[in-house]
Design a protein around this motif. Sequence first.
Motif, PDB file in Angstrom:
ATOM      1  N   SER A  32       1.055  -1.348   0.268  1.00 35.41           N
ATOM      2  CA  SER A  32      -0.046  -0.011   0.220  1.00 35.41           C
ATOM      3  C   SER A  32       0.595   1.097   0.181  1.00 35.41           C
ATOM      4  CB  SER A  32      -0.835   0.315   1.282  1.00 35.41           C
ATOM      5  OG  SER A  32      -2.090  -1.079   0.781  1.00 35.41           O
ATOM      6  N   THR A  33       1.706   1.229   1.206  1.00 38.71           N
ATOM      7  CA  THR A  33       2.584   2.152   1.017  1.00 38.71           C
ATOM      8  C   THR A  33       3.369   3.099  -0.782  1.00 38.71           C
ATOM      9  OG1 THR A  33       3.561   2.361   3.436  1.00 38.71           O
ATOM     10  CG2 THR A  33       5.016   3.186   2.255  1.00 38.71           C
ATOM     11  N   THR A  34       3.922   1.426  -1.452  1.00 34.94           N
ATOM     12  CA  THR A  34       4.778   1.836  -2.057  1.00 34.94           C
ATOM     13  C   THR A  34       3.589   2.015  -3.378  1.00 34.94           C
ATOM     14  OG1 THR A  34       6.183  -0.454  -1.952  1.00 34.94           O
ATOM     15  CG2 THR A  34       5.833   0.394  -4.121  1.00 34.94           C
ATOM     16  N   ALA A  35       2.275   1.666  -3.530  1.00 36.45           N
ATOM     17  CA  ALA A  35       1.507   2.077  -4.584  1.00 36.45           C
ATOM     18  C   ALA A  35       0.640   3.415  -4.410  1.00 36.45           C
ATOM     19  CB  ALA A  35      -0.202   0.900  -3.924  1.00 36.45           C
ATOM     20  N   ALA A  36       1.136   3.887  -2.804  1.00 38.31           N
ATOM     21  CA  ALA A  36       0.811   5.532  -2.285  1.00 38.31           C
ATOM     22  C   ALA A  36       2.451   6.024  -3.467  1.00 38.31           C
ATOM     23  CB  ALA A  36       0.504   5.532  -0.880  1.00 38.31           C
ATOM     24  N   LEU A  37       2.864   5.987  -2.666  1.00 29.20           N
ATOM     25  CA  LEU A  37       4.278   6.336  -3.513  1.00 29.20           C
ATOM     26  C   LEU A  37       4.285   6.844  -4.826  1.00 29.20           C
ATOM     27  CD1 LEU A  37       7.087   5.488  -0.707  1.00 29.20           C
ATOM     28  CD2 LEU A  37       6.529   7.486  -1.285  1.00 29.20           C
ATOM     29  N   ILE A  38       4.267   5.818  -5.570  1.00 33.68           N
ATOM     30  CA  ILE A  38       4.500   5.931  -6.972  1.00 33.68           C
ATOM     31  C   ILE A  38       3.237   6.739  -7.618  1.00 33.68           C
ATOM     32  CG2 ILE A  38       3.849   4.505  -9.404  1.00 33.68           C
ATOM     33  CD1 ILE A  38       4.904   1.598  -7.109  1.00 33.68           C
ATOM     34  N   GLU A  71      13.150  12.472  -6.221  1.00 31.50           N
ATOM     35  CA  GLU A  71      13.747  12.882  -4.451  1.00 31.50           C
ATOM     36  C   GLU A  71      13.149  14.128  -4.531  1.00 31.50           C
ATOM     37  OE1 GLU A  71      17.698  14.331  -2.903  1.00 31.50           O
ATOM     38  OE2 GLU A  71      17.825  14.877  -4.558  1.00 31.50           O
ATOM     39  N   ALA A  72      12.589  14.658  -5.113  1.00 31.09           N
ATOM     40  CA  ALA A  72      11.756  15.780  -4.852  1.00 31.09           C
ATOM     41  C   ALA A  72      10.117  15.674  -3.817  1.00 31.09           C
ATOM     42  CB  ALA A  72      11.421  17.164  -4.819  1.00 31.09           C
ATOM     43  N   ALA A  73       9.863  14.918  -5.735  1.00 24.97           N
ATOM     44  CA  ALA A  73       8.216  13.817  -4.629  1.00 24.97           C
ATOM     45  C   ALA A  73       8.317  13.507  -3.300  1.00 24.97           C
ATOM     46  CB  ALA A  73       8.186  13.385  -5.987  1.00 24.97           C
ATOM     47  N   LEU A  74       9.646  12.294  -3.590  1.00 31.34           N
ATOM     48  CA  LEU A  74       9.865  12.037  -1.919  1.00 31.34           C
ATOM     49  C   LEU A  74       9.673  12.471  -0.802  1.00 31.34           C
ATOM     50  CD1 LEU A  74      12.143   8.776  -3.424  1.00 31.34           C
ATOM     51  CD2 LEU A  74       9.466   8.778  -2.473  1.00 31.34           C
ATOM     52  N   ALA A  75      10.467  13.551  -1.099  1.00 25.13           N
ATOM     53  CA  ALA A  75      10.618  14.182   0.456  1.00 25.13           C
ATOM     54  C   ALA A  75       9.444  14.818   0.491  1.00 25.13           C
ATOM     55  CB  ALA A  75      11.703  15.695   0.526  1.00 25.13           C
ATOM     56  N   SER A  76       7.684  15.155  -0.002  1.00 22.62           N
ATOM     57  CA  SER A  76       6.355  15.614  -0.252  1.00 22.62           C
ATOM     58  C   SER A  76       5.820  14.705   0.756  1.00 22.62           C
ATOM     59  CB  SER A  76       6.574  16.758  -0.969  1.00 22.62           C
ATOM     60  OG  SER A  76       6.145  16.039  -2.609  1.00 22.62           O
ATOM     61  N   TYR A  77       6.353  13.911   0.062  1.00 27.18           N
ATOM     62  CA  TYR A  77       5.417  12.394   0.694  1.00 27.18           C
ATOM     63  C   TYR A  77       4.626  12.585   2.182  1.00 27.18           C
ATOM     64  CZ  TYR A  77       3.471   7.386   1.891  1.00 27.18           C
ATOM     65  OH  TYR A  77       2.560   6.886   1.634  1.00 27.18           O
ATOM     66  N   PRO A  78       3.307  12.757   1.713  1.00 29.50           N
ATOM     67  CA  PRO A  78       2.518  13.060   3.363  1.00 29.50           C
ATOM     68  C   PRO A  78       2.421  11.700   4.064  1.00 29.50           C
ATOM     69  CG  PRO A  78       0.832  12.439   1.812  1.00 29.50           C
ATOM     70  CD  PRO A  78       2.301  12.428   0.979  1.00 29.50           C
ATOM     71  N   GLY A  79       2.666  10.302   4.003  1.00 25.14           N
ATOM     72  CA  GLY A  79       2.491   9.577   4.379  1.00 25.14           C
ATOM     73  C   GLY A  79       1.027   8.956   4.010  1.00 25.14           C
ATOM     74  N   LEU A  80       1.035   7.192   4.499  1.00 22.71           N
ATOM     75  CA  LEU A  80      -0.457   7.319   4.869  1.00 22.71           C
ATOM     76  C   LEU A  80      -1.259   6.228   6.170  1.00 22.71           C
ATOM     77  CD1 LEU A  80      -1.799   5.728   2.264  1.00 22.71           C
ATOM     78  CD2 LEU A  80      -0.518   3.951   1.895  1.00 22.71           C
ATOM     79  N   ALA A  81      -2.281   6.556   6.108  1.00 24.99           N
ATOM     80  CA  ALA A  81      -3.280   6.332   6.923  1.00 24.99           C
ATOM     81  C   ALA A  81      -2.919   5.051   7.621  1.00 24.99           C
ATOM     82  CB  ALA A  81      -4.259   6.659   7.234  1.00 24.99           C
ATOM     83  N   HIS A  82      -2.411   3.888   8.882  1.00 19.71           N
ATOM     84  CA  HIS A  82      -2.173   2.930   9.174  1.00 19.71           C
ATOM     85  C   HIS A  82      -0.640   2.538   9.273  1.00 19.71           C
ATOM     86  CE1 HIS A  82      -6.618   4.489  10.376  1.00 19.71           C
ATOM     87  NE2 HIS A  82      -6.377   4.047   8.755  1.00 19.71           N
ATOM     88  N   ARG A  83       0.029   3.037   8.279  1.00 19.08           N
ATOM     89  CA  ARG A  83       1.371   2.679   8.032  1.00 19.08           C
ATOM     90  C   ARG A  83       2.243   3.983   8.362  1.00 19.08           C
ATOM     91  NH1 ARG A  83      -3.329   2.306   4.884  1.00 19.08           N
ATOM     92  NH2 ARG A  83      -3.235   0.288   3.408  1.00 19.08           N
ATOM     93  N   SER A  84       3.169   3.512   9.752  1.00 16.68           N
ATOM     94  CA  SER A  84       4.558   3.908   9.760  1.00 16.68           C
ATOM     95  C   SER A  84       3.792   5.521  10.643  1.00 16.68           C
ATOM     96  CB  SER A  84       5.550   3.600   9.278  1.00 16.68           C
ATOM     97  OG  SER A  84       5.634   2.718   9.676  1.00 16.68           O
TER      98      SER A  84
END
Length: 469
Positions: free
Chosen positions: A132-138, A322-335
Motif C-alpha cells: 500500500s505504501t509503495t502504491a501510494a508513493l508511486i 527526490e523532491a517528490a519523495l521528500a513531500s510524501y505525506p504518509g499513509l494512514a495506519h502505516r508508520s
Amino acid sequence: MIPVRGYSGHKVLVLGLGRSGLPSARALREGGAEVLVWDDGEAARAAAEAEGFAAADPTRGGGLDGVKAMIVSPGIPHLYPAPHPAVAAAWDAGVVVDNDIGLFFRSFATPAWEKFDRAPTVVCVTGSNGKSTTAALIAHVAGLAGRTVQVGGNFGRGALDLDPAEDGMVVVLELSSYQIDLARALAPDIAVFMNLSPDHLDRHGGMGGYFAAKRRLFDQGGPERSVIGVDENEGRFLANVVREEAGTGEPVIRISSGRKLSGPGWNVFARKGFLAEWRGGRQVASIDLRGVATLPGAHNHQNACAAYAVARSLGLGPKQIEAALASYPGLAHRSQLIATRADGVKVINDSKATNVDAAEKALLSFDRIRWIAGGRAKEGGIAALGPLFGRIAKAYLIGEAAEDFAATLGETPSEIAGTMERAVERALAEAEPGEVVLLAPACASFDQYASFETRGRHFEELVKAALGL
C-alpha cells in the motif's frame, strides 16, 4: 467505472458483494451483461437487490443455468483450505471462474487508445508487506510529475470502480495473492514484487502456493518492466527467472534495503539511509532518505526503492523523484506519525502491521518503544520477534493473543491491557521523554475490530483525545 467487455448479452453471476463485488456487478451491467448476484450475508444481498440486481443462489438446483462466468470476490476461498461451495458448483457446471482483476485487464484497453498520444501505463504492486505504501508513493511521485493517476485494487477503489483510461494515465493497482491467483487475465506494463513472508498460508496450501500465486503476475502477466525485491530467496529466484539478457539484466530492476547490489544490471538499493541507483556497474544517482519523516525505517526505504524504480521506468529523473519523495505525506495506519508530545514522545500508528514480519519492520524503526500489540494472532505468534525485545520498554497487550504474547515476552516488561482504551491510557501515562508509543499489533484485527483501518482510527481517536488534540 470501467464497463466490462466480452459479456454483453450473457448471464454472469457475481459471488461476494463487498468492496470489489458490487463495483464488478455494476461494471458488468454497464457492459451489457445480465448480472446475477449472491452473498452469504442477507444484508449484502438486500443492498444489491436495492440496486436492481437479481439474487440467485448458485449452489441450488438451476442457480447456474445459462451462466457464462462467475466473478468471485477475493475474500472467498476458491481452492484452499476448501473451495466455497458456490465455486465448486461452478466447476461442476463448467462455468468460468474469474475475478474483478481479470475483468479489468480484459476491459481497460479499448479502441479509443489509438487516439492517445501516450498510452496509459498499468503498474501492479504485490508482496507480503509494503504494497500500500509503495502504491501510494508511486501515485504521489507520478502525480507531481503531471501524470493523471488512479490507485485501486486491494487498496483504494476497486479495480472496476476506477475511471476509464485517459491519455498518458498511470493506474497503480495493489494486488493481493488472492487477486492474482484467480485472475484469468493479467497484463501489467510494470510489475513490482516487494518481498515474501509467511501470511495467508491457509489460502494457498503453504509457502509454495503463496509464492506461486504472486509469481503469476510475472509469468502470466509478461510485464515490460519487472521491479523485484531480492532480500529473500524467492525474490532472487524470480529476478533470475524473469531476466532475459545476462549482460543488461533486462527487463528487471532489482531492489534491496540493507545491502549493496552489484552486477551489470539495473539496481536500486538503500543502505544507511541513502538510496542509490546503479546501472551498468556504476552509480548514476543517490538520494538521502534520512530526513523523510514519513518513511522511517529500512522497510520504508525498500518501499522508496520500489517507487523510485517504477518512476524511473516511467521516464522521470532522479532529482524530480527526490523532491517528490521528500513531500510524501504518509499513509494512514502505516508508520503514521499521529502526534509528538511536548516531551518528545512520538505516537505511531502502524495498525497495518498485521503479521510478525510487518511488526518486525516497525520495531526496527525505533529504539525505546512502548509497544501496543495483540489481536487475533497469526501462526507462530511473536516468537520470531525475540531478538527485538530489547527495544521494548514495555508491551501493552490487547485482544485474543494477549496472554500468549505475554508468555512469549517472558522477562520483557508487559501488561495485559485487554482493550485499546486501556493500552493507550497506560502507554501514554508511562512513556518517558524520547520514547515512542507504537501500535504495531502483529495480529489480525477481527477479534475486536472489523478491519485494521477501524483499529487504527480508534487508536488515533484515543490518542488525540488523551493529548487534547
